[in-house]
Write an enzyme that holds these catalytic residues in place. Structure first.
Site, PDB file in Angstrom:
ATOM      1  N   GLU A 265      -1.851  23.415 -31.631  1.00 35.65           N
ATOM      2  CA  GLU A 265      -3.222  23.255 -31.101  1.00 35.65           C
ATOM      3  C   GLU A 265      -3.982  24.577 -31.153  1.00 35.65           C
ATOM      4  O   GLU A 265      -4.419  25.093 -30.125  1.00 35.65           O
ATOM      5  CB  GLU A 265      -3.149  22.819 -29.629  1.00 35.65           C
ATOM      6  CG  GLU A 265      -2.365  21.562 -29.364  1.00 35.65           C
ATOM      7  CD  GLU A 265      -1.923  21.466 -27.896  1.00 35.65           C
ATOM      8  OE1 GLU A 265      -2.149  22.413 -27.123  1.00 35.65           O
ATOM      9  OE2 GLU A 265      -1.341  20.443 -27.540  1.00 35.65           O
ATOM     10  N   ARG A 268      -8.911  29.402 -31.073  1.00 37.82           N
ATOM     11  CA  ARG A 268      -9.567  30.647 -31.459  1.00 37.82           C
ATOM     12  C   ARG A 268      -9.171  31.096 -32.866  1.00 37.82           C
ATOM     13  O   ARG A 268      -9.994  31.607 -33.613  1.00 37.82           O
ATOM     14  CB  ARG A 268      -9.206  31.745 -30.436  1.00 37.82           C
ATOM     15  CG  ARG A 268     -10.218  32.871 -30.373  1.00 37.82           C
ATOM     16  CD  ARG A 268     -10.130  33.603 -29.050  1.00 37.82           C
ATOM     17  NE  ARG A 268      -8.857  34.247 -28.877  1.00 37.82           N
ATOM     18  CZ  ARG A 268      -8.584  35.500 -29.266  1.00 37.82           C
ATOM     19  NH1 ARG A 268      -9.514  36.235 -29.835  1.00 37.82           N
ATOM     20  NH2 ARG A 268      -7.407  36.024 -29.073  1.00 37.82           N
ATOM     21  N   TYR A 308     -12.632  39.457 -20.035  1.00 38.47           N
ATOM     22  CA  TYR A 308     -11.277  39.871 -20.411  1.00 38.47           C
ATOM     23  C   TYR A 308     -11.204  41.313 -20.892  1.00 38.47           C
ATOM     24  O   TYR A 308     -10.139  41.757 -21.327  1.00 38.47           O
ATOM     25  CB  TYR A 308     -10.750  39.009 -21.562  1.00 38.47           C
ATOM     26  CG  TYR A 308     -10.853  37.526 -21.364  1.00 38.47           C
ATOM     27  CD1 TYR A 308     -10.158  36.878 -20.342  1.00 38.47           C
ATOM     28  CD2 TYR A 308     -11.620  36.747 -22.225  1.00 38.47           C
ATOM     29  CE1 TYR A 308     -10.246  35.512 -20.183  1.00 38.47           C
ATOM     30  CE2 TYR A 308     -11.709  35.375 -22.075  1.00 38.47           C
ATOM     31  CZ  TYR A 308     -11.016  34.767 -21.049  1.00 38.47           C
ATOM     32  OH  TYR A 308     -11.101  33.417 -20.904  1.00 38.47           O
ATOM     33  N   CYS A 334     -29.972  41.200 -15.460  1.00 33.93           N
ATOM     34  CA  CYS A 334     -30.199  42.088 -14.327  1.00 33.93           C
ATOM     35  C   CYS A 334     -28.878  42.337 -13.632  1.00 33.93           C
ATOM     36  O   CYS A 334     -28.671  42.000 -12.449  1.00 33.93           O
ATOM     37  CB  CYS A 334     -31.220  41.478 -13.389  1.00 33.93           C
ATOM     38  SG  CYS A 334     -32.847  41.677 -14.096  1.00 33.93           S
ATOM     39  N   GLU A 335     -27.997  42.884 -14.379  1.00 33.66           N
ATOM     40  CA  GLU A 335     -26.637  43.127 -13.920  1.00 33.66           C
ATOM     41  C   GLU A 335     -25.967  43.911 -15.031  1.00 33.66           C
ATOM     42  O   GLU A 335     -26.346  43.779 -16.202  1.00 33.66           O
ATOM     43  CB  GLU A 335     -25.945  41.765 -13.726  1.00 33.66           C
ATOM     44  CG  GLU A 335     -24.553  41.852 -13.287  1.00 33.66           C
ATOM     45  CD  GLU A 335     -24.006  40.508 -12.734  1.00 33.66           C
ATOM     46  OE1 GLU A 335     -22.817  40.476 -12.506  1.00 33.66           O
ATOM     47  OE2 GLU A 335     -24.761  39.541 -12.551  1.00 33.66           O
TER      48      GLU A 335
HETATM   49  N1  LLP Z   1      -3.615  24.347 -26.115  1.00 36.68           N
HETATM   50  C1  LLP Z   1      -3.663  24.535 -24.783  1.00 36.68           C
HETATM   51  C2  LLP Z   1      -2.832  23.703 -23.930  1.00 36.68           C
HETATM   52  C3  LLP Z   1      -4.493  25.521 -24.228  1.00 36.68           C
HETATM   53  O1  LLP Z   1      -4.529  25.712 -22.920  1.00 36.68           O
HETATM   54  C4  LLP Z   1      -5.292  26.306 -25.077  1.00 36.68           C
HETATM   55  C5  LLP Z   1      -6.184  27.312 -24.538  1.00 36.68           C
HETATM   56  C6  LLP Z   1      -5.235  26.079 -26.477  1.00 36.68           C
HETATM   57  C7  LLP Z   1      -4.370  25.092 -26.947  1.00 36.68           C
HETATM   58  C8  LLP Z   1      -6.025  26.874 -27.451  1.00 36.68           C
HETATM   59  O2  LLP Z   1      -5.781  28.223 -27.321  1.00 36.68           O
HETATM   60  P1  LLP Z   1      -6.316  29.269 -28.400  1.00 36.68           P
HETATM   61  O3  LLP Z   1      -5.563  29.002 -29.668  1.00 36.68           O
HETATM   62  O4  LLP Z   1      -7.744  29.030 -28.584  1.00 36.68           O
HETATM   63  O5  LLP Z   1      -6.022  30.602 -27.798  1.00 36.68           O
HETATM   64  N2  LLP Z   1     -11.263  31.573 -23.032  1.00 36.68           N
HETATM   65  C9  LLP Z   1     -10.164  32.349 -23.561  1.00 36.68           C
HETATM   66  C10 LLP Z   1      -9.032  31.520 -24.040  1.00 36.68           C
HETATM   67  C11 LLP Z   1      -8.572  30.530 -23.030  1.00 36.68           C
HETATM   68  C12 LLP Z   1      -7.587  29.613 -23.632  1.00 36.68           C
HETATM   69  C13 LLP Z   1      -7.242  28.493 -22.737  1.00 36.68           C
HETATM   70  N3  LLP Z   1      -6.331  27.570 -23.326  1.00 36.68           N
HETATM   71  C14 LLP Z   1     -10.654  33.332 -24.606  1.00 36.68           C
HETATM   72  O6  LLP Z   1     -11.857  33.502 -24.744  1.00 36.68           O
HETATM   73  O7  LLP Z   1      -9.845  33.977 -25.276  1.00 36.68           O
END
Ligand code: LLP
Length: 411
Positions: A265, A268, A308, A334-335
């Site tokens: 899955e 990113r 992050y 404004c921050e």
């Molecule tokens: N599968 C599950 C169960 C997940 O919780 C996530 C991401 C993914 C797949 C996809 O993960 P990826 O391959 O996109 O890393 N907002 C954060 C990332 C949070 C990911 C949450 N879960 C960022 O900007 O890096």
């Protein structure tokens, strides 16, 4: 800059002029390239990739993913609906929510979507609702961080709210047996924070080891979390190493009659590199010896640096030959809203268009209307053609759902 990058810069400057900034641009070719890289790393294993929609749910991106032969990993009823709108069938979708009401699981299950259960409460409710008709994946929390790892990592694992820990394994199996639930797959997701080959290997070995306990099991799902190259918050994931790990585990287990389909899955990994946030510098100022460039954006459009401390490369597209100077790049909120601190960038002048790179994943998706600024437009590039795939917001979008209260005159 080589000629390719300057060609790209020219094109992006045209887009900034045509659509205005801030603007998200997604290059479909890079998405296709990432999909190909991902597939190649795990050949010849029987692999199915489910794009994690949460990284970027624009309907055109979802449609592209389907066109490229991917399934869709969803986490909310609306993501499922958007998947449907983009052409995904229920069989092509996976529902991997966290801590949700059972009603959401029921809705997905009734549609014929593969569901992933990550807590005993919903497993019990699934059994009660469907008895021996129930089928699901179980998300386990393999606990691959041992006492040898740093206290921070152990704490991270302890507090991680995801999955069913191995300490609840017997309890989980009792529920499965009580209702005759078919466990079709096991799932793990090693967040990008701990995506390292050795930890992945440990987790994968645990999954393979547990798989034989379920006669109806056909799939093992290794989630997402794969990192792209660059100076990011976490080191690049070498997919070829993960490929070797899985090929080896696969061949060892095949000898014992276990040959599940392998699911992933990634989110990113597939979209981040393809996405660029174009912003225009409005103000350049110097304060206390710090050179500051203020752009027409902020963490309302790209939250990752603030949330992050994530690194996003910044190119000065309209002045690439400028003298490199250490600059703080901000937005207009404004921050305090730094995109970068003390970053060496070719001298930024007012009016310069900057490209914030690798912003395709969780860029637009975590954007907000903070300071009552409009969310950016989104454009997709396919074969050099630009397609507007989301209009910039307007005042109407900010006020659409509001109802002005009648304040009683005597109040
Ligand atoms: N599968 C599950 C169960 C997940 O919780 C996530 C991401 C993914 C797949 C996809 O993960 P990826 O391959 O996109 O890393 N907002 C954060 C990332 C949070 C990911 C949450 N879960 C960022 O900007 O890096």
């Amino acid at each position: 800059m080589d000629s390719n990058t300057s060609e790209e810069a020219k094109r992006y400057l045209e887009l900034a002029r045509e659509y205005g900034t801030p603007l998200y641009v997604y290059d479909a070719h890079i998405i296709r390239e990432q999909v190909q890289l991902f597939r190649k790393a795990f050949e010849p294993l029987p692999v199915r990739i489910f794009y994690a929609a949460k990284a970027l749910t624009n309907l055109s991106v979802l449609k592209l993913m389907r066109h490229l032969g991917l399934g869709l990993d969803t986490v909310s009823p609306a993501e499922i609906q958007m998947g449907r709108m983009a052409g995904f069938t229920p069989e092509e979708m996976l529902f991997t929510p966290n801590m949700v009401a059972f009603e959401e699981i029921r809705e997905a299950f009734d549609m014929g979507i593969t569901i992933n259960i990550e807590n005993l409460s919903n497993l019990e409710k699934l059994g009660r609702a469907y008895g021996s008709e129930a089928k699901c994946f179980i998300r386990i929390s393999p606990g691959f961080i041992t006492e040898k790892e740093s206290p921070e990592r152990q704490e991270w694992q302890k507090r991680s709210k995801f999955g069913i820990p191995l300490s609840q394994w017997q309890e989980m199996k009792q529920i499965v047996h009580r209702y005759g639930i078919t466990v079709v797959g096991l799932h793990m997701h090693a967040s990008h924070v701990v995506m390292e080959p050795e930890l992945f290997r440990r987790g994968a070995a645990i999954l393979f080891g547990l798989a034989s306990e379920f006669p109806g099991l056909c799939y093992l799902d290794f989630g997402g979390g794969y990192n792209i190259p660059g100076r990011h918050d976490a080191p690049e994931t070498d997919l070829s190493v993960l490929g070797n790990i899985l090929r080896q585990l696969y061949s060892e287990n095949r000898e014992h009659g276990l040959s599940p389909e392998i699911w992933f899955e990634p989110g990113r990994y597939l979209v981040a590199r393809a996405g660029t946030l174009l912003v225009t510098t409005r103000i350049v100022k110097e304060k206390n010896g710090v050179l500051m460039a203020g752009t027409d954006s902020g963490f309302n459009h790209l939250l990752r640096p603030m949330l992050y401390g994530a690194w996003h490369d910044i190119d000065n597209l309209s002045h690439p030959g400028g003298r490199p100077v250490l600059t703080d790049v901000y937005g207009n909120l404004c921050e305090q809203d730094p995109f970068a601190t003390d970053r060496e960038i070719p001298e930024i002048r007012e009016g310069d268009v900057l490209a914030l790179r690798d912003a395709g994943g969780y860029g637009f998706m975590m954007s907000s209307q903070y300071n009552s600024r409009y969310r950016p437009a989104e454009v997709m590039l396919i074969n050099g053609e630009d397609y507007l795939i989301r209009r910039r917001e307007t005042l109407d979008d900010l006020t659409r759902n509001q109802i002005i209260a009648d304040i009683p005159s005597g109040f």
